[in-house]
Design a protein around this motif. Structure first.
Motif, PDB file in Angstrom:
ATOM      1  N   UNK A  16       0.659  -2.732  -7.070  1.00 45.97           N
ATOM      2  CA  UNK A  16       1.470  -1.696  -6.417  1.00 45.97           C
ATOM      3  C   UNK A  16       1.488  -1.882  -4.898  1.00 45.97           C
ATOM      4  N   UNK A  17       1.110  -3.073  -4.436  1.00 43.37           N
ATOM      5  CA  UNK A  17       1.109  -3.350  -3.006  1.00 43.37           C
ATOM      6  C   UNK A  17      -0.053  -2.680  -2.300  1.00 43.37           C
ATOM      7  N   UNK A  18       0.169  -2.325  -1.053  1.00 43.67           N
ATOM      8  CA  UNK A  18      -0.870  -1.631  -0.284  1.00 43.67           C
ATOM      9  C   UNK A  18      -0.989  -0.193  -0.769  1.00 43.67           C
ATOM     10  N   UNK A  19      -2.170   0.176  -1.227  1.00 46.33           N
ATOM     11  CA  UNK A  19      -2.409   1.548  -1.686  1.00 46.33           C
ATOM     12  C   UNK A  19      -2.677   2.421  -0.462  1.00 46.33           C
ATOM     13  N   UNK A  20      -1.717   3.272  -0.119  1.00 48.79           N
ATOM     14  CA  UNK A  20      -1.821   4.010   1.143  1.00 48.79           C
ATOM     15  C   UNK A  20      -1.951   5.519   0.992  1.00 48.79           C
ATOM     16  N   UNK A  21      -1.818   6.028  -0.254  1.00 46.50           N
ATOM     17  CA  UNK A  21      -1.852   7.490  -0.409  1.00 46.50           C
ATOM     18  C   UNK A  21      -2.445   7.842  -1.765  1.00 46.50           C
TER      19      UNK A  21
END
Length: 374
Positions: A151-156
């Motif tokens: 899921x790419x960069x997990x930011x939230x």
């Protein structure tokens, strides 16, 4: 170690969960020691003797210190009320026993620190805390997807944990509502689970700002017309900042009508997102922002034997594991630690980090400001 003797303290909900796990773990995980159920302890002798017979324990006692003095017992389960965890766990470690203790770890941060120090001084004994939801194959697959960059960069991160066992305002007052006996309320009982999942998926929580409240301030005292004050929290919400720089939101309540095991997590990333609801714990929902927009949508991934540990319990995809099966996996991880193998148990040292977060909730709410965890 081919056999290990166990003693169990407590015959309530979690006591029975531990007993069931002891009865099943060798059949599920063939590479763990045989369990000898030596002694069961609770305060009523007749009741404890009856449960010992039902659960396959050889003896019953009303004195938990009997378990510590028994040389046949190498592992002690603690499923007693929260206020007894520190005394029992420290004494068990001092007696040379391995310890499996239910959460919350202790009443206070100082108690949790004392338990962690006792574990550090122990002579190789293993410790584990009751964070069985971490062993959900769907949750572990979610972790793997995040680590692989799916899921790419997990930011939230967004999470909630809601139950309704205290939702009725006329429910009778009990020891669980007294700070001296139960410690924190929904924070200690429920929010700790949400924190364990958040940190499993996102890493350590660095800072937060929280709101912690009592909703039903008094409850009726059983057997009379008096009402007693509720001394710990019904709800606890927070904004979070993870050490990675990611942000998050947590909400929790023990007074949420209709919610039974409303433990939900979402992780949003630069290439997609995933979410899991523990009322449907065998389903992981994944969205990937790829392909033609008109074909995009959530995919429901059912737990199956190719997801870690599921196949140990069931050979058929989609048939589903439950709460008690996760407890069996949790016990197996502890037994790996007992026998000196790599283990995914939440040790006392790791559990202390969860305790630091819930006490940061309480500290932030009291101060009305952002606080650092620790």
């Amino acid at each position: 170690m081919e056999r290990i003797g166990v003693g169990l303290i407590g015959t309530g909900f979690m006591g029975k969960c531990h007993a069931m796990a002891y009865g099943a773990v060798k059949a599920v995980f063939g590479d763990v020691p045989v369990i000898d159920r030596v002694a069961l302890c609770d305060v009523d002798q007749g009741h404890t003797r009856k449960r010992a017979e039902e659960w396959g324990f050889a003896r019953a006692t009303t004195d938990w210190r009997d378990l510590l003095a028994n040389s046949e017992i190498a592992l002690v389960s603690i499923t007693s009320p929260n206020g007894l965890h520190r005394e029992m766990a420290v004494a068990a470690l001092d007696a040379g026993k391995h310890v499996w203790c239910e959460k919350p770890m202790a009443l206070t941060l100082a108690d949790a620190e004392a338990m962690t120090q006792a574990a550090a001084k122990a002579n190789g004994q293993a410790t584990a805390l009751g964070y069985g939801y971490l062993r959900n194959p769907a949750l572990q697959y979610a972790k793997r997807l995040i680590e692989e960059g799916a899921i790419g960069e997990a930011f939230d991160f967004r999470g909630s944990v809601d139950e309704d066992y205290m939702a009725d305002p006329d429910l009778a007052w009990s020891w669980r509502l007294k700070a001296r006996e139960a410690g924190l309320g929904t924070l200690g009982d429920l929010t700790v689970h949400l924190i364990s999942l958040a940190q499993e998926l996102m890493g350590p929580i660095a800072s937060l700002t929280a709101m912690v409240d009592v909703v039903h301030e008094e409850r009726p005292v059983p057997g009379g017309h008096e009402r007693a004050k509720v001394e710990n929290d019904d709800i606890a919400h927070a904004l979070l900042r993870f050490a990675s720089g990611a942000r998050g939101v947590m909400t929790s309540s023990r007074v949420a009508h209709g919610r039974k095991n409303g433990l939900k997590v979402e992780v949003h990333g630069s290439k997609g997102m995933l979410w899991l609801d523990n009322e449907r714990m065998n389903e992981l929902n994944l969205y990937l922002a790829e392909g033609p927009p008109e074909r995009r949508g959530f995919r429901r991934i059912l737990s199956a034997p190719h997801h870690a540990d599921y196949g140990r319990l069931c050979p058929a995809p989609g048939h589903g594991l439950g709460f008690n099966e996760l407890k069996v996996i949790e016990l197996a991880e502890l037994l790996y630690g007992v026998t000196g193998r790599p283990s995914a148990s939440v040790t006392f040292a790791q559990g202390l980090e969860i305790e630091k977060v819930i006490h940061a909730f309480a500290r932030s709410a009291a101060k009305g400001q952002w606080v650092r965890v620790g």
